[in-house]
Design a protein around this motif. Structure first.
Motif, PDB file in Angstrom:
ATOM      1  N   THR A 206       0.872  -1.106  -0.004  1.00 28.58           N
ATOM      2  CA  THR A 206      -0.158   0.049   0.104  1.00 28.58           C
ATOM      3  C   THR A 206       0.914   1.214   0.070  1.00 28.58           C
ATOM      4  OG1 THR A 206      -0.118  -0.186   2.508  1.00 28.58           O
ATOM      5  CG2 THR A 206      -1.947  -0.849   1.241  1.00 28.58           C
ATOM      6  N   THR A 207       2.023   1.306   0.764  1.00 23.53           N
ATOM      7  CA  THR A 207       2.608   2.437   0.971  1.00 23.53           C
ATOM      8  C   THR A 207       3.989   2.335   0.114  1.00 23.53           C
ATOM      9  OG1 THR A 207       3.485   1.914   3.142  1.00 23.53           O
ATOM     10  CG2 THR A 207       1.340   3.366   3.030  1.00 23.53           C
ATOM     11  N   GLY A 208       4.569   1.282   0.024  1.00 23.38           N
ATOM     12  CA  GLY A 208       6.061   1.178  -0.397  1.00 23.38           C
ATOM     13  C   GLY A 208       7.062   1.129   0.481  1.00 23.38           C
ATOM     14  N   LEU A 209       8.161   1.275  -0.038  1.00 25.04           N
ATOM     15  CA  LEU A 209       9.560   1.133   0.862  1.00 25.04           C
ATOM     16  C   LEU A 209       9.932   1.900   1.965  1.00 25.04           C
ATOM     17  CD1 LEU A 209      11.989   0.511  -2.206  1.00 25.04           C
ATOM     18  CD2 LEU A 209      10.573  -1.460  -0.909  1.00 25.04           C
ATOM     19  N   ARG A 210       9.001   2.797   2.169  1.00 23.49           N
ATOM     20  CA  ARG A 210       9.331   3.967   3.463  1.00 23.49           C
ATOM     21  C   ARG A 210       9.404   3.374   4.816  1.00 23.49           C
ATOM     22  NH1 ARG A 210       7.039   8.599   2.955  1.00 23.49           N
ATOM     23  NH2 ARG A 210       6.908   8.992   5.089  1.00 23.49           N
ATOM     24  N   PHE A 211       8.939   2.136   5.069  1.00 22.01           N
ATOM     25  CA  PHE A 211       8.998   1.529   6.371  1.00 22.01           C
ATOM     26  C   PHE A 211      10.362   1.029   6.738  1.00 22.01           C
ATOM     27  CE2 PHE A 211       8.506  -2.320   9.029  1.00 22.01           C
ATOM     28  CZ  PHE A 211       8.297  -1.683  10.131  1.00 22.01           C
ATOM     29  N   ILE A 212      11.262   0.950   5.639  1.00 24.26           N
ATOM     30  CA  ILE A 212      12.691   0.416   5.925  1.00 24.26           C
ATOM     31  C   ILE A 212      13.579   1.628   7.069  1.00 24.26           C
ATOM     32  CG2 ILE A 212      13.790   1.864   3.583  1.00 24.26           C
ATOM     33  CD1 ILE A 212      14.597  -1.727   5.055  1.00 24.26           C
ATOM     34  N   GLN A 213      13.029   2.707   6.830  1.00 24.28           N
ATOM     35  CA  GLN A 213      13.544   3.666   7.668  1.00 24.28           C
ATOM     36  C   GLN A 213      13.545   3.580   9.015  1.00 24.28           C
ATOM     37  OE1 GLN A 213      13.012   7.845   5.297  1.00 24.28           O
ATOM     38  NE2 GLN A 213      11.314   6.849   5.563  1.00 24.28           N
ATOM     39  N   PHE A 214      12.587   2.748   9.611  1.00 27.97           N
ATOM     40  CA  PHE A 214      12.226   2.365  10.747  1.00 27.97           C
ATOM     41  C   PHE A 214      13.544   1.706  11.397  1.00 27.97           C
ATOM     42  CE2 PHE A 214      10.983  -1.100  13.769  1.00 27.97           C
ATOM     43  CZ  PHE A 214      10.375  -0.467  14.901  1.00 27.97           C
ATOM     44  N   TYR A 215      14.452   0.851  10.635  1.00 29.62           N
ATOM     45  CA  TYR A 215      15.475   0.284  10.860  1.00 29.62           C
ATOM     46  C   TYR A 215      16.833   0.963  10.576  1.00 29.62           C
ATOM     47  CZ  TYR A 215      12.167  -3.566  10.996  1.00 29.62           C
ATOM     48  OH  TYR A 215      11.201  -4.595  10.990  1.00 29.62           O
ATOM     49  N   PHE A 216      16.884   2.114  10.301  1.00 27.20           N
ATOM     50  CA  PHE A 216      18.054   2.891  10.157  1.00 27.20           C
ATOM     51  C   PHE A 216      18.944   2.918  11.310  1.00 27.20           C
ATOM     52  CE2 PHE A 216      16.892   5.338   6.032  1.00 27.20           C
ATOM     53  CZ  PHE A 216      17.140   4.028   5.502  1.00 27.20           C
ATOM     54  N   GLY A 217      18.372   3.088  12.528  1.00 19.72           N
ATOM     55  CA  GLY A 217      19.101   3.077  13.784  1.00 19.72           C
ATOM     56  C   GLY A 217      19.804   1.619  14.137  1.00 19.72           C
TER      57      GLY A 217
ATOM     58  N   GLY B  90      12.520  -3.251 -16.010  1.00 17.49           N
ATOM     59  CA  GLY B  90      12.578  -1.863 -15.813  1.00 17.49           C
ATOM     60  C   GLY B  90      11.291  -1.043 -15.668  1.00 17.49           C
ATOM     61  N   GLN B  91      10.357  -1.503 -16.578  1.00 15.41           N
ATOM     62  CA  GLN B  91       9.081  -0.610 -16.711  1.00 15.41           C
ATOM     63  C   GLN B  91       7.987  -1.072 -15.411  1.00 15.41           C
ATOM     64  OE1 GLN B  91       8.019   1.623 -18.440  1.00 15.41           O
ATOM     65  NE2 GLN B  91       5.341   1.245 -18.366  1.00 15.41           N
ATOM     66  N   ALA B  92       8.599  -2.166 -14.989  1.00 13.78           N
ATOM     67  CA  ALA B  92       7.698  -2.352 -13.582  1.00 13.78           C
ATOM     68  C   ALA B  92       8.290  -1.553 -12.595  1.00 13.78           C
ATOM     69  CB  ALA B  92       8.110  -3.898 -13.238  1.00 13.78           C
ATOM     70  N   LEU B  93       9.674  -1.298 -12.579  1.00 15.75           N
ATOM     71  CA  LEU B  93      10.064  -0.422 -11.521  1.00 15.75           C
ATOM     72  C   LEU B  93       9.367   1.132 -11.680  1.00 15.75           C
ATOM     73  CD1 LEU B  93      13.846  -1.311 -11.257  1.00 15.75           C
ATOM     74  CD2 LEU B  93      12.121  -1.610  -9.585  1.00 15.75           C
ATOM     75  N   HIS B  94       9.460   1.554 -13.046  1.00  9.11           N
ATOM     76  CA  HIS B  94       8.737   2.644 -13.335  1.00  9.11           C
ATOM     77  C   HIS B  94       7.452   2.955 -12.822  1.00  9.11           C
ATOM     78  CE1 HIS B  94      11.842   5.149 -15.072  1.00  9.11           C
ATOM     79  NE2 HIS B  94      12.030   4.018 -15.989  1.00  9.11           N
ATOM     80  N   LEU B  95       6.696   1.726 -13.114  1.00 12.49           N
ATOM     81  CA  LEU B  95       5.133   1.742 -12.622  1.00 12.49           C
ATOM     82  C   LEU B  95       5.046   1.863 -10.951  1.00 12.49           C
ATOM     83  CD1 LEU B  95       3.810  -0.860 -15.082  1.00 12.49           C
ATOM     84  CD2 LEU B  95       3.168   1.458 -14.854  1.00 12.49           C
ATOM     85  N   ALA B  96       6.014   1.113 -10.380  1.00 13.75           N
ATOM     86  CA  ALA B  96       6.135   1.499  -8.746  1.00 13.75           C
ATOM     87  C   ALA B  96       6.495   2.651  -8.458  1.00 13.75           C
ATOM     88  CB  ALA B  96       6.785   0.260  -8.256  1.00 13.75           C
ATOM     89  N   GLY B  97       7.371   2.970  -9.044  1.00 17.96           N
ATOM     90  CA  GLY B  97       7.969   4.243  -8.642  1.00 17.96           C
ATOM     91  C   GLY B  97       6.909   5.508  -8.973  1.00 17.96           C
ATOM     92  N   ALA B  98       6.224   5.255 -10.058  1.00 17.51           N
ATOM     93  CA  ALA B  98       5.146   6.390 -10.356  1.00 17.51           C
ATOM     94  C   ALA B  98       4.262   6.592  -9.171  1.00 17.51           C
ATOM     95  CB  ALA B  98       4.575   5.990 -11.576  1.00 17.51           C
ATOM     96  N   THR B  99       3.864   5.493  -8.640  1.00 17.25           N
ATOM     97  CA  THR B  99       2.960   5.615  -7.252  1.00 17.25           C
ATOM     98  C   THR B  99       3.574   5.958  -6.151  1.00 17.25           C
ATOM     99  OG1 THR B  99       3.169   3.351  -7.105  1.00 17.25           O
ATOM    100  CG2 THR B  99       1.311   3.914  -8.531  1.00 17.25           C
ATOM    101  N   GLY B 100       5.116   6.272  -6.178  1.00 18.87           N
ATOM    102  CA  GLY B 100       5.719   6.604  -5.016  1.00 18.87           C
ATOM    103  C   GLY B 100       6.082   5.487  -4.035  1.00 18.87           C
ATOM    104  N   ARG B 101       5.877   4.403  -4.747  1.00 18.37           N
ATOM    105  CA  ARG B 101       6.217   3.040  -3.800  1.00 18.37           C
ATOM    106  C   ARG B 101       7.688   2.806  -3.690  1.00 18.37           C
ATOM    107  NH1 ARG B 101       1.120   2.135  -5.087  1.00 18.37           N
ATOM    108  NH2 ARG B 101      -0.440   1.280  -3.782  1.00 18.37           N
ATOM    109  N   LEU B 102       8.507   3.407  -4.404  1.00 19.64           N
ATOM    110  CA  LEU B 102      10.098   3.532  -4.384  1.00 19.64           C
ATOM    111  C   LEU B 102      10.808   4.575  -3.616  1.00 19.64           C
ATOM    112  CD1 LEU B 102      10.857   1.813  -7.840  1.00 19.64           C
ATOM    113  CD2 LEU B 102      10.181   0.689  -5.753  1.00 19.64           C
TER     114      LEU B 102
END
Lengths: 545, 37
Positions: A68-79, A206-218
């Motif tokens: 639903t929201t993409g990769l942003r949850f990864i930031q939780f683990y930065f510490g 590559g096109q798949a990544l562009h589609l995911a990226g267009a919705t902000g999920r990357l």
């Protein structure tokens, strides 16, 4: 689920229980039962550390979140990596040389028995409830997916886990965790492979990544410093650092893992394994969720993944509205697929937004007609993909991986609850000079008792969304404060027992106030606030009184 | 046993490796977000 899938799941669970028991050597004494005679190699401890942290929610919830929201949850683990380096330099040599069973034993040596007992009590309460939730979340999802009752699903996870944890102690937990991690990583890698294969039949990668990226999920990184935002670079780096320092440095369920290592060096290496591997592994899991999103751009997805209320909705007065939404959803999915195939970004995004609106309307209808205000769809995305789109046999492997994650996280926690109960309370306050056999027997009784408590909490928590939220918040109430009291003990010589005790209470009170009166401050910051208040108040009382 | 337990060697290069890997991952993720936005 076909018979072959069931065979895989049953064979796997039987194997981990039998092998766990076979490996439980030298557990006839307390040192062996709780610390494996400090004999485990770093890689086994490292995998056990990671398995204890990775619950089944990590698989079903995180993939759904990425969908639903993409990769942003990864930031939780930065510490986490920085926390592991700090802990390797500080508490690892400290606890290992102190030859303690629990982290809280140190607090008595440094301060007094009151501070030790309070810290251990906070751990027991928080961890027992958290263990129930750790079991409840996957049990709810799996009971819907497999069509089992909730108590039966909780029992399917709990019974094998309680058996090998009770009989084999920490060694059985650690060696079982090793196998669970291989199954989880193997299962997730296979899922990613199948997703990539399925996607590339329709569109280039590559096109798949562009589609995911267009919705902000990357968009994984958000450098804005905003206390309202749950996951940013700063909340992960600062709040996450304090959370991970507290979790790996003061929570018995993790401290006990690395106390089983052969040496200070091996204990360090076990933590540093997480420092290197945790973020890439978490990225693999999040990537699965993003890939499931791209996969369903070209294959028809269900309007809602959680179909548990379908019969109720179909029999309600809103059935016609719901059916109308389903037809609109199917049309819009076809429109989005065409836009994606011809790389029409504007049409694709407009269609995707309409699909999200339809899903929101459908969710509202489900919540209204069933009264299920905590209705959750996110956790069902990945299990639905597994059971409907993966090949026979691999479905069984993935279901086994989810069960494996649930058991490995809860086995370590159960073992730690029994250790703190016996070492910090029973042996310290009630029966001080009994035989090894006696302590071993009550340790096993404590393991079974906490296991049963966790099952009861899991079954009840599953029906109360609000309770799950309270439990999650409870962890943040005491984690930062617990870290603060250890900082007082390890980094300062002037801190007194009185300062530590009242500082700990003050830290929790302030975090409680912030959590309920200033709810706009997201929970990762509670860990920073708790630790700072304990250190400031504790030092002030130590110096002034 | 005690001697083995006390084995405590300097791991500074490993700590540096941890920090470098994390920095590299963050940079790659940032570029990924920019390249495919």
């Amino acid at each position: 689920m076909r018979p072959l899938d069931w065979l895989v799941v049953v064979a796997y669970i039987s194997w981990i229980v039998i092998d766990g028991l076979r490996r439980s050597k030298g557990t006839d004494k307390v040192d062996g039962y709780f610390l494996a005679n400090r004999s485990l190699p770093w890689w086994a401890v490292g995998l056990s550390v990671m398995a204890t942290q990775m619950s089944a929610v990590t698989i079903v919830g995180t993939t759904g979140q990425a969908y639903t929201t993409g990769l942003r949850f990864i930031q939780f683990y930065f510490g986490l990596p920085i926390a592991m380096v700090i802990l390797s330099l500080t508490v690892v040599p400290f606890f290992t040389r102190a030859r303690v069973y629990t982290a809280y034993e140190y607090l008595e040596r440094r301060f007094d028995v009151r501070t030790r007992s309070l810290a251990s009590f906070l751990f027991l309460m928080g961890r027992a409830l958290a263990l129930g939730v750790t079991l409840a979340a996957p049990a709810v999802v799996m009971s819907t997916i497999l069509g089992w009752t909730l108590p039966a699903t909780v029992a399917a996870i709990c019974v094998p886990m309680i058996v090998y944890t009770t009989i084999g102690g920490v060694q059985a937990v650690a060696w079982t965790d090793v196998k669970q991690m291989f199954i989880v990583v193997g299962g997730m890698t296979t899922a990613v492979g199948i997703l990539v294969y399925g996607i590339t039949r329709n569109v280039g990668f590559g096109q798949a990544l562009h589609l995911a990226g267009a919705t902000g999920r990357l968009q994984a990184i958000d450098f804005n410093f905003d206390l309202h935002e749950k996951y940013t670079f700063w909340s992960g780096m600062i709040g996450g650092l304090f959370l991970m320092l507290s979790y790996f440095g003061c929570d018995q369920s993790q401290v006990q893992r690395y106390l089983t290592a052969k040496s200070i060096d091996e204990a360090r290496q076990s933590l540093l394994m997480s420092a290197f591997v945790k973020i890439p592994l978490q990225l693999l899991i999040l990537a699965s969720g993003v890939l499931v999103f791209v996969f369903y751009l070209f294959e028809p997805p269900p309007m809602l993944f959680n179909r548990v209320h379908d019969p109720q909705v179909a029999a309600s007065s809103r059935a016609a509205d719901y059916a109308k939404l389903e037809r609109a959803f199917d049309r819009e999915v076809a429109t989005r697929r065409e836009a994606a195939a011809r790389s029409d970004r504007t049409a694709f995004l407009a269609s995707d937004t309409r699909i999200q609106d339809i899903r929101s309307s459908a969710t509202k209808i489900v919540a209204e007609t069933t009264g299920d205000t905590g209705y959750n769809d996110v956790n069902y995305v990945f299990p639905t993909f597994i059971t409907t789109r993966m090949p026979i046999g691999l479905v069984g492997l993935m279901i086994a991986a989810i069960f494996a994650a649930a058991m490995s996280a809860s086995g370590g926690e159960l073992n730690a609850l029994a250790t703190a109960t016996i070492i910090d309370f029973y042996r310290r306050h009630f029966v001080r000079n009994a035989s090894e056999t006696h302590y071993l027997r009550v340790s096993k009784l404590a393991t079974i008792s906490w296991g049963l408590v966790a099952c009861v909490v899991a079954i009840n928590a599953a029906n109360q969304g609000s309770l799950i939220e309270v439990v999650n918040r409870y962890g943040s109430f005491f984690y930062g404060s617990l870290l603060g009291v250890f900082i007082l003990g390890i980094l300062t010589k002037r801190a007194t027992a009185r300062g530590a005790f009242w500082g700990l209470l003050a830290g929790m009170a302030v975090v409680l106030f912030v959590a309920f009166r200033l709810p706009w401050i997201e929970f990762l910051w509670h860990n920073v606030i708790g630790a700072v208040v304990v250190v400031v108040v504790g030092m002030a009382i130590s110096v002034l009184m | 046993m005690t001697q083995e337990l006390e084995r405590d060697t300097d791991m500074t290069p490993t700590y540096v490796g941890v920090v470098i890997l994390e920095a590299a991952i963050i940079v790659v993720l940032w570029f990924l977000g920019r390249a495919f936005s």
